[in-house]
Design a protein around this motif. Structure first.
Motif, mmCIF file in Angstrom:
data_model
loop_
_atom_site.group_PDB
_atom_site.id
_atom_site.type_symbol
_atom_site.label_atom_id
_atom_site.label_comp_id
_atom_site.label_asym_id
_atom_site.label_seq_id
_atom_site.Cartn_x
_atom_site.Cartn_y
_atom_site.Cartn_z
ATOM 1 N N GLU A 85 11.774 4.023 -7.026
ATOM 2 C CA GLU A 85 11.984 5.432 -6.699
ATOM 3 C C GLU A 85 11.104 5.850 -5.521
ATOM 4 N N ARG A 86 9.871 5.397 -5.533
ATOM 5 C CA ARG A 86 8.963 5.709 -4.429
ATOM 6 C C ARG A 86 9.461 5.083 -3.128
ATOM 7 N N ALA A 87 9.966 3.864 -3.208
ATOM 8 C CA ALA A 87 10.476 3.186 -2.021
ATOM 9 C C ALA A 87 11.617 3.963 -1.395
ATOM 10 N N GLU A 88 12.544 4.439 -2.209
ATOM 11 C CA GLU A 88 13.687 5.168 -1.669
ATOM 12 C C GLU A 88 13.246 6.464 -0.993
ATOM 13 N N THR A 89 12.234 7.115 -1.536
ATOM 14 C CA THR A 89 11.703 8.325 -0.899
ATOM 15 C C THR A 89 11.096 7.992 0.463
ATOM 16 N N LEU A 90 10.330 6.905 0.524
ATOM 17 C CA LEU A 90 9.714 6.481 1.783
ATOM 18 C C LEU A 90 10.771 6.118 2.823
ATOM 19 N N ILE A 91 11.788 5.398 2.387
ATOM 20 C CA ILE A 91 12.842 4.973 3.311
ATOM 21 C C ILE A 91 13.606 6.181 3.841
ATOM 22 N N ALA A 92 13.944 7.094 2.967
ATOM 23 C CA ALA A 92 14.677 8.283 3.402
ATOM 24 C C ALA A 92 13.852 9.107 4.392
ATOM 25 N N ASP A 93 12.559 9.210 4.134
ATOM 26 C CA ASP A 93 11.691 9.974 5.030
ATOM 27 C C ASP A 93 11.629 9.340 6.414
ATOM 28 N N LEU A 94 11.426 8.029 6.469
ATOM 29 C CA LEU A 94 11.322 7.377 7.774
ATOM 30 C C LEU A 94 12.662 7.373 8.496
ATOM 31 N N PHE A 147 3.447 -4.664 13.379
ATOM 32 C CA PHE A 147 3.584 -4.552 11.925
ATOM 33 C C PHE A 147 4.981 -4.060 11.562
ATOM 34 N N GLY A 148 5.491 -3.086 12.297
ATOM 35 C CA GLY A 148 6.844 -2.584 12.052
ATOM 36 C C GLY A 148 7.078 -2.179 10.616
ATOM 37 N N SER A 149 6.090 -1.549 10.004
ATOM 38 C CA SER A 149 6.161 -1.227 8.579
ATOM 39 C C SER A 149 6.471 0.248 8.360
ATOM 40 N N VAL A 150 6.722 0.589 7.107
ATOM 41 C CA VAL A 150 6.997 1.979 6.753
ATOM 42 C C VAL A 150 5.790 2.869 7.025
ATOM 43 N N ALA A 206 14.374 -3.643 3.812
ATOM 44 C CA ALA A 206 14.734 -4.693 2.852
ATOM 45 C C ALA A 206 13.490 -5.244 2.170
ATOM 46 N N GLU A 207 12.426 -5.445 2.928
ATOM 47 C CA GLU A 207 11.168 -5.902 2.333
ATOM 48 C C GLU A 207 10.620 -4.880 1.347
ATOM 49 N N LEU A 208 10.645 -3.621 1.755
ATOM 50 C CA LEU A 208 10.102 -2.565 0.901
ATOM 51 C C LEU A 208 10.865 -2.496 -0.419
ATOM 52 N N ARG A 209 12.188 -2.590 -0.344
ATOM 53 C CA ARG A 209 12.997 -2.509 -1.563
ATOM 54 C C ARG A 209 12.740 -3.707 -2.477
ATOM 55 N N MET A 210 12.593 -4.901 -1.899
ATOM 56 C CA MET A 210 12.321 -6.079 -2.719
ATOM 57 C C MET A 210 10.984 -5.945 -3.441
ATOM 58 N N LEU A 238 0.831 -1.203 0.000
ATOM 59 C CA LEU A 238 0.000 0.000 0.000
ATOM 60 C C LEU A 238 0.869 1.258 0.000
ATOM 61 N N ALA A 239 1.956 1.226 0.750
ATOM 62 C CA ALA A 239 2.856 2.378 0.779
ATOM 63 C C ALA A 239 3.434 2.650 -0.606
ATOM 64 N N LEU A 240 3.621 1.599 -1.390
ATOM 65 C CA LEU A 240 4.178 1.730 -2.738
ATOM 66 C C LEU A 240 3.111 2.086 -3.776
ATOM 67 N N GLY A 241 1.871 2.218 -3.328
ATOM 68 C CA GLY A 241 0.796 2.558 -4.251
ATOM 69 C C GLY A 241 0.211 1.357 -4.961
ATOM 70 N N VAL A 242 0.489 0.153 -4.454
ATOM 71 C CA VAL A 242 -0.015 -1.084 -5.049
ATOM 72 C C VAL A 242 -1.151 -1.618 -4.177
ATOM 73 N N ILE A 243 -2.363 -1.654 -4.699
ATOM 74 C CA ILE A 243 -3.499 -2.183 -3.947
ATOM 75 C C ILE A 243 -3.544 -3.693 -4.156
#
Length: 333
Positions: free
Chosen positions: A165-174, A295-298, A152-156, A62-67
């Motif tokens: 690109e969206r993942a890297e933005t999310l990771i940098a923000d968190l 959950f420990g998620s982004v 690591a999960e988010l990047r995979m 969901l964070a990556l915009g994938v439903i």
């Protein structure tokens, strides 16, 4: 958390579903290859129709915009298995909610082009069956079943869905949020912290590979040495002897809850032998905050950080006169 294996009589159904994967493959240089715990998975193009079998992997998607086409239910009374911190990303979508064992027929009927098995606990035999429907991603080989770190999960998953690109933005923000928190609280750095729970007369603590311990580590805390020594090859928690709770005696003792354990914890006599108790170093997480840590998620960690910061600040000062709001509300002082 393993689920029963689907009957092998379903293979005829699977054979028809497997034909959906017969489209021409891209050149090898364009393929997306993933090494994981059960081998290697290859995607010929980024996936768009995704089934989420991991108990928490819906958050990353969901964070990556994938439903997701379908979501695996873990626990909690939330629409479509999506907790409040991720509901805005779900919007008005209505994914299939799968409870209990994985239904092979349900997965196949959704015609996915990717099945996410990270953090699902499915067996290698189940993986083989599901792979007849669509490519399946499991946790990277260096991690335990439920121990793949959030980034690591988010990047995979981002590589698999064309959203890196969206993942890297999310990771940098968190990571920026964690860095700012550590800067605000230099006194927390290097202190010991434990996330534990008590239910039905049994006290347990989460170990270093678990998401709850990982969140505390990102804040600058570390596990006490007794718990570090208990870390097994695939375990994410350990049960403690009711006569000896000393392994969880830390500068911060964070109790999590499923919603109804406060009376049980208040009656735990050996808890009163802990320095964390006598110095007021405990904090208590209600069901929603416990879920965010679990959950420990982004998506869930920013919610957890906002609520935890004042609680931890009140707990780690070592002054029993400082009131920790959550402990007072739960009747645990």
């Amino acid at each position: 958390m393993n689920t029963p294996l689907a009957p092998l009589s379903r293979r005829g159904f699977l054979a028809g579903a497997a034909s959906l994967l017969s489209a021409p493959r891209l050149h090898a240089a364009e393929e997306l290859r993933f090494e994981h715990a059960y081998g290697e998975t290859v995607l010929t193009s980024p996936a768009s129709r995704v089934v989420s079998l991991g108990y928490t992997s819906q958050d990353s998607l969901l964070a990556l915009g994938v439903i997701p086409q379908a979501i695996r239910y873990w626990y909690g009374d939330h629409p479509y298995g999506v907790w409040p911190w991720a509901q805005p990303q779900l919007g008005t979508a209505q994914p299939v909610l799968m409870t209990g064992e994985v239904s092979i027929e349900t997965v196949a009927s959704l015609v996915p082009d990717l099945i996410v098995g990270i953090g699902s606990g499915i067996s290698e035999a189940e993986y083989a069956l599901l792979s007849q429907i669509a490519p399946v991603l499991m946790q990277a080989p260096e991690y335990t079943t439920y121990g793949m770190p959030w980034d690591a999960e988010l990047r995979m998953l981002a590589r698999a869905t064309g959203t890196s690109e969206r993942a890297e933005t999310l990771i940098a923000d968190l990571r920026g949020q964690f860095e700012a928190l550590r800067a605000r609280h230099p006194d927390w750095q290097g202190q010991s912290a434990v996330c534990a729970w008590h239910e039905g007369g049994q006290t347990s603590a989460f170990l270093g590979g678990d998401s709850r311990a990982q969140v505390l580590r990102e804040m600058g805390f570390h596990l006490p040495e007794p718990l570090t020594q208990m870390q097994g090859s695939d375990g994410f928690y350990t049960a403690l002897s009711p006569e000896d709770l000393s392994p969880i005696d830390a500068n911060l003792l964070l109790w999590i809850s499923g919603g109804g354990e406060t009376d049980d914890l208040a009656a735990l006599a050996m808890r009163r032998t802990l320095r964390a108790y006598t110095e007021g170093r405990e904090a208590f997480c209600d069901a929603l905050l416990s879920g965010a840590l679990s959950f420990g998620s982004v998506l869930s960690m920013p919610y957890a950080l906002e609520r935890l910061e004042p609680e931890i600040a009140a707990a780690v000062d070592g002054d029993p006169a400082t009131v920790v709001p959550s402990a007072k509300e739960a009747g645990l002082l």
